[in-house]
Scaffold this active site. Sequence first.
Site, mmCIF file in Angstrom:
data_model
loop_
_atom_site.group_PDB
_atom_site.id
_atom_site.type_symbol
_atom_site.label_atom_id
_atom_site.label_comp_id
_atom_site.label_asym_id
_atom_site.label_seq_id
_atom_site.Cartn_x
_atom_site.Cartn_y
_atom_site.Cartn_z
ATOM 1 N N HIS B 57 53.724 95.701 -59.812
ATOM 2 C CA HIS B 57 53.846 97.067 -59.295
ATOM 3 C C HIS B 57 52.670 97.428 -58.393
ATOM 4 O O HIS B 57 52.386 98.602 -58.182
ATOM 5 C CB HIS B 57 53.913 98.066 -60.450
ATOM 6 C CG HIS B 57 54.963 97.770 -61.468
ATOM 7 N ND1 HIS B 57 56.294 97.734 -61.151
ATOM 8 C CD2 HIS B 57 54.885 97.475 -62.790
ATOM 9 C CE1 HIS B 57 57.001 97.442 -62.246
ATOM 10 N NE2 HIS B 57 56.165 97.269 -63.250
ATOM 11 N N HIS B 219 61.744 97.849 -62.639
ATOM 12 C CA HIS B 219 61.897 96.437 -62.978
ATOM 13 C C HIS B 219 63.286 95.956 -62.595
ATOM 14 O O HIS B 219 63.762 94.931 -63.079
ATOM 15 C CB HIS B 219 61.685 96.212 -64.471
ATOM 16 C CG HIS B 219 60.497 96.909 -65.012
ATOM 17 N ND1 HIS B 219 60.564 98.162 -65.566
ATOM 18 C CD2 HIS B 219 59.196 96.546 -65.048
ATOM 19 C CE1 HIS B 219 59.348 98.530 -65.937
ATOM 20 N NE2 HIS B 219 58.508 97.579 -65.635
#
Lengths: 333, 333
Positions: B57, B219
Amino acid sequence: MKKLINNPENVVVEELQGIAAAHPDLVKVHFDPNYIVRADAPVKGKVALVSGGGSGHEPMHGGFVGMGMLDAAAPGAVFTSPTPDQMLEATKAVNGGAGVLHIVKNYTGDVMNFEMAAELARGEGIEVESVVTNDDVAVKDSLYTAGRRGVGITVILEKIAGAAAEAKHSLAEVKAIAEKVNGQGRSMGMALTSCTVPHAGKPTFELGEDEMEIGIGIHGEPGRTRMKIAPAHDIVEMLATAVVDDLPYKSGDEVLAFVNGMGGTPLIELYIVYNELNNFLKGRGIKIARNLIGSYITSLEMAGCSITLLKLDDQLTKLWDAPVKTPGLRWGA
Amino acid sequence: MKKLINNPENVVVEELQGIAAAHPDLVKVHFDPNYIVRADAPVKGKVALVSGGGSGHEPMHGGFVGMGMLDAAAPGAVFTSPTPDQMLEATKAVNGGAGVLHIVKNYTGDVMNFEMAAELARGEGIEVESVVTNDDVAVKDSLYTAGRRGVGITVILEKIAGAAAEAKHSLAEVKAIAEKVNGQGRSMGMALTSCTVPHAGKPTFELGEDEMEIGIGIHGEPGRTRMKIAPAHDIVEMLATAVVDDLPYKSGDEVLAFVNGMGGTPLIELYIVYNELNNFLKGRGIKIARNLIGSYITSLEMAGCSITLLKLDDQLTKLWDAPVKTPGLRWGA
């Protein structure tokens, strides 16, 4: 074609509307002809820096307008040179009486149009000088270029020359510093994927599922070689060897290392590339004294990276460290 | 799988080596267990902020360690929670005697492991409080979450709570400010493409050439709906309507608008999204007083975007504007 856009024909204008809405404290956007100037332009007694080129390389150049960097940017259509008219109006809008420096990437259209704009501006009594970046070691001539292409060093040059102008150096001095940056800088890039120009609607080139292009240009122009994908270690070795041997950078040198993402490559990969580059340069006795890691000169959504090295000295390091306040690059302000 | 990596198993360690090499002035990286602390940690008498979560991320969270933001970040494997051990060691390393706030995104593994780490730290005499972000309005429960997922507001919260801690607010005060940010913030995202987890080697999900996923998780968890790709105008309307109606934000509100890229989306598209968001909010009488535009909470190389709104007040605006100096977010310092 999967893009977050509306009409492919309106991409640049809507992007500029977004920039205008987002950063009124930093920049003003003029439409028709399109150009971006810093909010407090013209700054009296300061050399003004004007750059520009095709859109699709964001944040370059519009994102670099602001205190300590560019005074204006003229964005063309995607991957298309802006017109002399855009450059002329931008030049006039930021002229603060101390002269204007055009920062031009070495592509045939950009060079020609900036030359024409400079002539027109001189005709209106504005002192204009130009510096052309040509740091890409990949190829000598290419699709849109006679000589080497101007790539990553342009970002670094705009920052350093911008700091020199902010410090009220003269036009001749700012030009000399800009030329030094270009002269001491070298770059090379690679692509894992193509990009798609919105109004074309299909990929600029085709790469197999297991292929990459080494020495790619920022418009998807062919590079040195197409080959099977390889580990980051090998990719960095290919790019960095070509870059380091070209100047040549030598043991004991201190450099600014710029690891640039092409637009579709995430930061996690750029740090892996930086790690490899750092190890490579250590092996050559070259020390990274400053760095920039991120997607600053892009090719739409292309996946890939480029590596730029600038040989530093005290003057360049000090100018690099000076405060900058633009939408795309900011520190100390 | 086309990535700038070496061995898929070493992606996180090599990324951390890159961060360590790139930013020794800002952060220190500890290996085995892996965590990143600010270079001057522990800062005596200051509440310390610790966050963490799966890697992939970037720049969140490791890129947000530094003055005015996080004191430490614990990076797990890609899309995998860090271990309690990592969080505990990070907590101990940055404890400056004024207590530690854990900033936790609402995913089952993160919440469980941070709770365990907090218990262990308390056992060693460190005062620990936690705040859990859950700003994603897309779905109530999901693949890795009971309740709403924590997404974009986490970036904003880390900046604002970081400024409060820097101003030497107490642990209770910093926690209250963090909870206010989460409470007044809402997000929703979408994807044009999947991402590929390096050690999986294939896309997390399949999307047709003309499809997009609305309400995607960071995700690649499924969202609200899969549909044909649409113009940016329509996409923003879908995301922003869900966000605005959820709090609800109302006419006269001032907000911070965060347009986030998912990792594979170039800046030119994010500005088009911002332009649409600005127009949408104008139509609702909501004023964007501050903004953040770029790829700050990503899903590897996923193409797509998310929109986060935070309802501002004087306190939050002032903390947002305070100086910050981290690898991923920097101004005023």
